[in-house]
Design an enzyme around this catalytic site. Structure first.
Site, PDB file in Angstrom:
ATOM      1  N   HIS A 160       0.821  -1.210   0.000  1.00  0.00           N
ATOM      2  CA  HIS A 160       0.000   0.000   0.000  1.00  0.00           C
ATOM      3  C   HIS A 160       0.864   1.274   0.000  1.00  0.00           C
ATOM      4  O   HIS A 160       2.016   1.237   0.451  1.00  0.00           O
ATOM      5  CB  HIS A 160      -0.857   0.047   1.277  1.00  0.00           C
ATOM      6  CG  HIS A 160      -1.963  -0.942   1.321  1.00  0.00           C
ATOM      7  ND1 HIS A 160      -2.183  -1.761   2.406  1.00  0.00           N
ATOM      8  CD2 HIS A 160      -2.939  -1.255   0.424  1.00  0.00           C
ATOM      9  CE1 HIS A 160      -3.244  -2.521   2.182  1.00  0.00           C
ATOM     10  NE2 HIS A 160      -3.715  -2.250   0.979  1.00  0.00           N
ATOM     11  N   CYS A 247      -2.871   0.527   9.910  1.00  0.00           N
ATOM     12  CA  CYS A 247      -3.938  -0.304   9.343  1.00  0.00           C
ATOM     13  C   CYS A 247      -4.899  -0.871  10.388  1.00  0.00           C
ATOM     14  O   CYS A 247      -5.983  -1.331  10.029  1.00  0.00           O
ATOM     15  CB  CYS A 247      -3.356  -1.422   8.501  1.00  0.00           C
ATOM     16  SG  CYS A 247      -2.133  -2.363   9.343  1.00  0.00           S
TER      17      CYS A 247
HETATM   18  C1  CIR Z   1      -3.834  -7.808   3.284  1.00  0.00           C
HETATM   19  O1  CIR Z   1      -3.036  -8.310   2.497  1.00  0.00           O
HETATM   20  O2  CIR Z   1      -4.847  -7.232   2.910  1.00  0.00           O
HETATM   21  C2  CIR Z   1      -3.549  -7.924   4.761  1.00  0.00           C
HETATM   22  N1  CIR Z   1      -2.882  -9.153   5.016  1.00  0.00           N
HETATM   23  C3  CIR Z   1      -2.722  -6.759   5.258  1.00  0.00           C
HETATM   24  C4  CIR Z   1      -3.438  -5.441   5.170  1.00  0.00           C
HETATM   25  C5  CIR Z   1      -2.673  -4.336   5.803  1.00  0.00           C
HETATM   26  N2  CIR Z   1      -3.388  -3.117   5.658  1.00  0.00           N
HETATM   27  C6  CIR Z   1      -2.828  -1.934   5.649  1.00  0.00           C
HETATM   28  O3  CIR Z   1      -1.614  -1.817   5.744  1.00  0.00           O
HETATM   29  N3  CIR Z   1      -3.607  -0.889   5.492  1.00  0.00           N
END
Ligand code: CIR
Length: 254
Positions: A160, A247
């Site tokens: 991201h 997140c």
């Molecule tokens: C994903 O791949 O969607 C999750 N394992 C990790 C998401 C992390 N989100 C973020 O950094 N905003």
């Protein structure tokens, strides 16, 4: 008063989506303890923490940031780029209705909140494997009536935009220049992460304090030398799921 929406770690987090990391065993008990300590930090920094119950069938549901963009005037419910994560928006929609007027990203748009860096009235949105141009255009037209400017930026090599760059002070961004380009952000000063800690650029600024992972000791020294006030949390288990400190919450004015 700030509200922080969080969600307890799912017992199925070991089956999380992974894009750039190899799968490693996640200790759910440690992950839960780390998450609880994170919630305590949010509360200590003045947030009213609205902690949602765990979603056993949704491995990545602790990462609530990806499900919405909450602004002072309105909130946008995203359409996460990983199909397994789309059901996460159901509860978030229900919760956010009592705080904001809601707008929605429609197919074929896909957008993860982790790609949205909101700096004042400008939203920088990463074009990533999760967020596409269609969604960026939707956000632009949804927010135009509220006076926001939307800028699409390229992200390479990481999940991201906010894995590559985050705000650590009013005028200062913490950046990994290998993954995001300084030239996309005009009028900001930069602190670069220590190159030995590529994932160190995700920091969570709340008022004048930054919640920051304990593990990135070298970058942490750089931040401290620049006068950034830090409070540190251990997030090693969540990091194995490609998550970090921004997140795990949606933070906004009550
Ligand atoms: C994903 O791949 O969607 C999750 N394992 C990790 C998401 C992390 N989100 C973020 O950094 N905003």
């Amino acid at each position: 008063m700030l509200v922080a929406i969080t969600r307890k770690v799912s017992p199925s987090i070991g089956r999380c989506e992974l894009t750039h990391l190899e799968r490693q065993a996640i200790d759910v008990n440690i992950a839960c303890a780390q998450h609880l300590a994170y919630e305590h930090k949010l509360a200590k920094l003045g947030c009213q923490v609205h902690s949602l119950p765990t979603e056993p069938e949704l491995p990545d549901s602790v990462f609530v940031e990806d499900t919405a963009i909450v602004l002072d005037e309105v909130a946008i419910i995203t359409r996460p780029g990983a199909a397994s994560r789309i059901p996460e928006i159901e509860t978030i929609t229900r919760v956010l209705t009592s705080y904001r007027k809601l707008l929605f990203i429609q197919p074929p748009g896909t957008l993860d909140g982790g790609d949205v860096l909101c700096l004042g009235k400008t939203l920088y949105i990463g074009l990533s494997s999760r967020s596409n141009l269609d969604a960026i255009e939707q956000v632009r037209s949804l927010l135009e009536p509220y006076g926001y400017i939307v800028v699409g930026v390229n992200v390479a090599g990481v999940l991201h935009l906010k894995s590559a760059v985050t705000q650590v002070a009013k005028e200062t961004l913490l950046i990994n220049p290998a993954w995001a380009s300084k030239s996309d952000f005009i009028d900001y000063e930069f602190i670069e992460i220590d190159p030995s800690e590529p994932y160190a650029s995700n920091a969570l600024l709340i008022s004048d304090t930054v919640i920051y992972p304990t593990s990135y000791t070298r970058t942490r020294k750089r931040l401290e030398r620049s006068g950034i006030e830090l409070t540190c949390v251990a997030v090693s288990e969540l990091a194995k799921a490609e998550g970090a400190v921004t997140c795990c919450s949606l933070i906004f004015k009550a």
